[in-house]
Structure formats: C-alpha cells, structure tokens
Design an enzyme around this catalytic site. Structure first.
Site, PDB file in Angstrom:
ATOM      1  N   LYS A 190       0.828  -1.212   0.000  1.00 49.35           N
ATOM      2  CA  LYS A 190       0.000   0.000   0.000  1.00 49.35           C
ATOM      3  C   LYS A 190       0.870   1.272   0.000  1.00 49.35           C
ATOM      4  CE  LYS A 190      -3.966  -2.150  -0.111  1.00 49.35           C
ATOM      5  NZ  LYS A 190      -3.855  -3.538   0.282  1.00 49.35           N
TER       6      LYS A 190
HETATM    7  C1  PLP Z   1      -5.248  -4.363   0.637  1.00 50.44           C
HETATM    8  C2  PLP Z   1      -6.709  -4.251   0.572  1.00 50.44           C
HETATM    9  C3  PLP Z   1      -7.531  -4.692   1.620  1.00 50.44           C
HETATM   10  C4  PLP Z   1      -7.029  -5.484   2.783  1.00 50.44           C
HETATM   11  O1  PLP Z   1      -6.036  -4.903   3.528  1.00 50.44           O
HETATM   12  P1  PLP Z   1      -4.997  -5.847   4.311  1.00 50.44           P
HETATM   13  O2  PLP Z   1      -4.316  -4.895   5.233  1.00 50.44           O
HETATM   14  O3  PLP Z   1      -4.077  -6.436   3.286  1.00 50.44           O
HETATM   15  O4  PLP Z   1      -5.781  -6.880   5.032  1.00 50.44           O
HETATM   16  C5  PLP Z   1      -8.892  -4.479   1.523  1.00 50.44           C
HETATM   17  N1  PLP Z   1      -9.434  -3.883   0.457  1.00 50.44           N
HETATM   18  C6  PLP Z   1      -8.683  -3.455  -0.568  1.00 50.44           C
HETATM   19  C7  PLP Z   1      -9.365  -2.756  -1.712  1.00 50.44           C
HETATM   20  C8  PLP Z   1      -7.297  -3.641  -0.562  1.00 50.44           C
HETATM   21  O5  PLP Z   1      -6.570  -3.243  -1.605  1.00 50.44           O
END
Ligand code: PLP
Length: 389
Positions: free
Chosen positions: A196
């Site tokens: 992210k």
């Molecule tokens: C990465 C992501 C998640 C989940 O986040 P994590 O921290 O990896 O559990 C949920 N929704 C979207 C759209 C994502 O890209």
C-alpha cells in the site's frame, strides 16, 4: 521507508514496549486522525480485520445482505462471509470505476422485495436465503486511490437508512470535495500492508467520527476483555491489535505520506504526458472535486482503436523486459468463490478488467525508471503496427 521508522522502532525496544500497547500506537493513531480528520482511529493488524470489525459493529450476522463493490480486491468481500452474511455485488460506474449509485439503488430494491434471487445463480450456497430483507451495510471501495462518487452513494444510503462502511485500504491521502476518503461512512478502514501507499509491513486502521464506535472496535480487537482484574469476557473478541513495534514503522511512514502521495501523482502525470496521445489508451482520471492518491496508475487499452494492442500484449512485452505490470483486480462476480452470489450492474466492471492494466507505480521510482517503462510501451505499439503493415 522515509527515515524515522527505525528510530521509533528503537524507542519501542529501548522502553521494552514490545506489545500491542505503547507510545508508538498512540502517536500513530493520532497521526492518522490528524491527517484525515477521521475523528477517531484504532490501529489493528490489517485492513481485512478492520472490515471484519466494522461489519460486526454494524450488526451484520448470518443471512444478512451486504452490498459490496464487485470490482475490488477479495479482502473487501471475504469478511462478509466470515460472518455468514450474503454479499450482493454491485457494478461499477465508468468514471471512477467504483460503486455505481444506480446499480446500488436497484440492488437495495431487489433485496427488499426478494427479487434479488433472480440476480444469483441456483448453486449459490445461500440461494434459499435470498428472501426479502433490508440490506445491513453498503460497502463502497476507493479503488486504486480514486475516490468513489460519495455524494450519490451517501444519498442512496440516507434514503434507505443503511450504514456505510468505506473500504479506503488503497486510498489514504485521497479526498473527495476536500474530505478524506474513509471518513464519510459510519466506519472507514485503511490498510498498511506491504504493497500500500504507506506500510507497517502488515497493519491497518479502523476509523469513525463516533468515539464510542472506535472504543468498541479497540475492545473487540483486544480479546474483548472486561475491566476486571480476573479475565472476564461478555463478548466474543479478536486478537486484532497492532503491535507497538509495527506502529513505530507507521509513525515514521505517516511523516512521509504527503511526499509519497506527490510521487504517486507525479508517476501518473508522467505516464499521462508521455502515453496519453497513443491511440486506444485511456487513463483512470480524477473527476472534478476529487483528489486521487494515484496509488497505482491504471490504463485501459481498447484494441479496436489501438491498432490491436491489448492489455496482454503490453503486459507480456513489459514482462519480457523484466518490468512488472498487472491486470486490474478481477471483479468478485467473476471469481469462482463468489460467482454464484447476486450481481447487480452492467458490464463496466468486466470491461475494465478485460482492458485494464496497472503500470509500475512505486513511490521510489526515478525518472529513468518511468522513462524505461514509457519507451517499452511505445516500442510495443510500434512492434504491433509493423507486424500489421
Ligand atoms: C489491501 C486491501 C484490503 C485489505 O487490507 P490488508 O491490510 O491487506 O488486510 C482491503 N481492500 C482493498 C481494496 C485492498 O486493496
């Protein structure tokens, strides 16, 4: 990494706060609140955990409908199934690729009359439970850091009095009409997974303007322990609290968030300038009054006007040059695990998946890296057109 992450991690070690409690956690949460004006934030182990908690706190249980954007990563939808609830997948609108407000309203009406069964496949595991019920939650996503059409989505939510849980996992630093993505709904979530815009290696946050809701989320995230010296519990809890060590990384990362957003936006602007004139290429673009973090730069390839260049031609050409690009998320209504559940929407999400490509978009990309990607994409167009001559 930005620079101060190791310092804050060292502070945790020096103070021996190697636990899911400590100063880094407090400061990290404070930084999230200050950056987004979300009101209140609880740092937790993942964005997925945040969605799980938000659905629990919205009263979602077995057999309930949750209206979830179909074009997203599976983590938006999985927590619905953790609770035995039924996802009703909603199609995309063409501007932001996010939840289509018209399809959303159509789905709500179909849920309330029981006609929603006609939007599902007969082998849906909950087919018999697709009866007339009011949906419990609306779950829009700000995919790729592009704000969803919140005015329209909130208007529908208000009309039917259905709570909104915003998946802003990819959208920290993005805003809609000056308000941070993730702060419009009853709950919002962010992700700090390794891929992210900022990361704690793994982590997330659940946010809300309602202090009591976040206090409750923090309680559930720490095994729902009652305030008693003996271990006593009146609710089912979860082990979802972020560690003070990881929060140290997050604290350092929050200091560089604005710079990282600038770099992602710079990547997008560079690609747009260099490739925008190629035939058949379309960029995922900001709408008026929206500010995208451009987590990933996304393009659509229309082979009918690009001289036959489609997204796979480019992806494989780049791959042969050791440049990784990826297709857009495959919509949930096309996923084997979810395909039998109801889907309400047109073909926009399918078209975006079929034609869409995410270009290399890391915050640490240098001008030469971007130039190399651009050169290869132009070379790919040339190679295809020469073969066609
Ligand atoms: C990465 C992501 C998640 C989940 O986040 P994590 O921290 O990896 O559990 C949920 N929704 C979207 C759209 C994502 O890209």
């Amino acid at each position: 990494m930005g620079g101060n992450e190791q310092l804050y991690v060292q502070e945790a070690f020096a103070g021996n706060w190697i636990a899911p409690v400590g100063e880094n956690l407090n400061k990290f949460e404070q930084a999230i609140v200050e950056a987004t004006a979300c009101g209140h934030a609880a740092a937790i182990t993942s964005g997925t955990a945040g969605l799980h908690l938000a659905l629990i706190l919205s009263g979602v249980g077995p057999g309930d409908y949750v209206l979830c954007q179909s074009l997203t990563f599976c983590a938006s939808a999985n927590p619905i199934r953790y609770l035995g609830a039924i996802p009703v997948f909603i199609g995309s609108e063409p501007n932001s690729w996010n939840m289509c407000p018209k399809a959303l309203e159509e789905a709500i009406q179909a849920c309330m009359t029981g006609e929603i069964q006609q939007f599902a496949q007969a082998d849906c595991p909950d087919y018999a439970q697709l009866t007339a019920k009011k949906p419990k939650v609306i779950l829009p996503v700000h995919l790729y850091g592009m704000p969803a059409d919140m005015d329209q989505i909130l208007a529908v939510a208000k009309r039917y009095e259905i709570p909104v849980v915003e998946d802003a996992a990819e959208a920290l630093g993005a805003s809609y009409k000056g308000q941070a993505c993730g702060t419009f709904g009853d709950f919002g979530i962010y992700s700090f997974n390794g891929n992210k815009i900022i990361t704690t290696s793994g982590g997330g946050a659940i946010v809300s303007q309602d202090a009591a809701k976040i206090a409750h989320a923090r309680h559930l995230a720490t095994q729902a322990r009652d305030p008693a010296p003996h271990y006593q519990h009146t609710e089912i809890g979860y082990n979802y609290r972020l560690s003070n060590v990881s929060a140290g990384i997050g604290r350092g990362q929050m200091e560089v968030l604005p710079e990282w957003v600038n770099r992602r936006r710079r990547n997008h602007a560079f690609y747009k300038e260099a490739l925008g004139q190629l035939p058949g290429i379309e960029f995922l673009e900001e709408q008026p009054d929206t500010y995208a973090n451009h987590w990933l730069t996304c393009i659509l390839l229309d082979p009918a006007s690009s001289g036959g260049v489609d997204r796979e031609t480019i992806r494989l050409h780049l791959d042969a040059q050791n440049i990784e690009s990826r297709p857009i998320w495959k919509p949930m209504h096309q996923q084997p695990v979810f395909a039998s559940f109801p889907y309400v929407g047109d073909e926009t999400a399918d078209r975006v998946f079929e034609r869409g490509l995410c270009l290399p978009s890391g915050s640490s990309m240098e001008k030469e890296d971007l130039e190399r990607v651009v050169e290869q994409i132009i070379a790919c167009f040339q190679a295809v057109s020469e073969k066609m001559l």
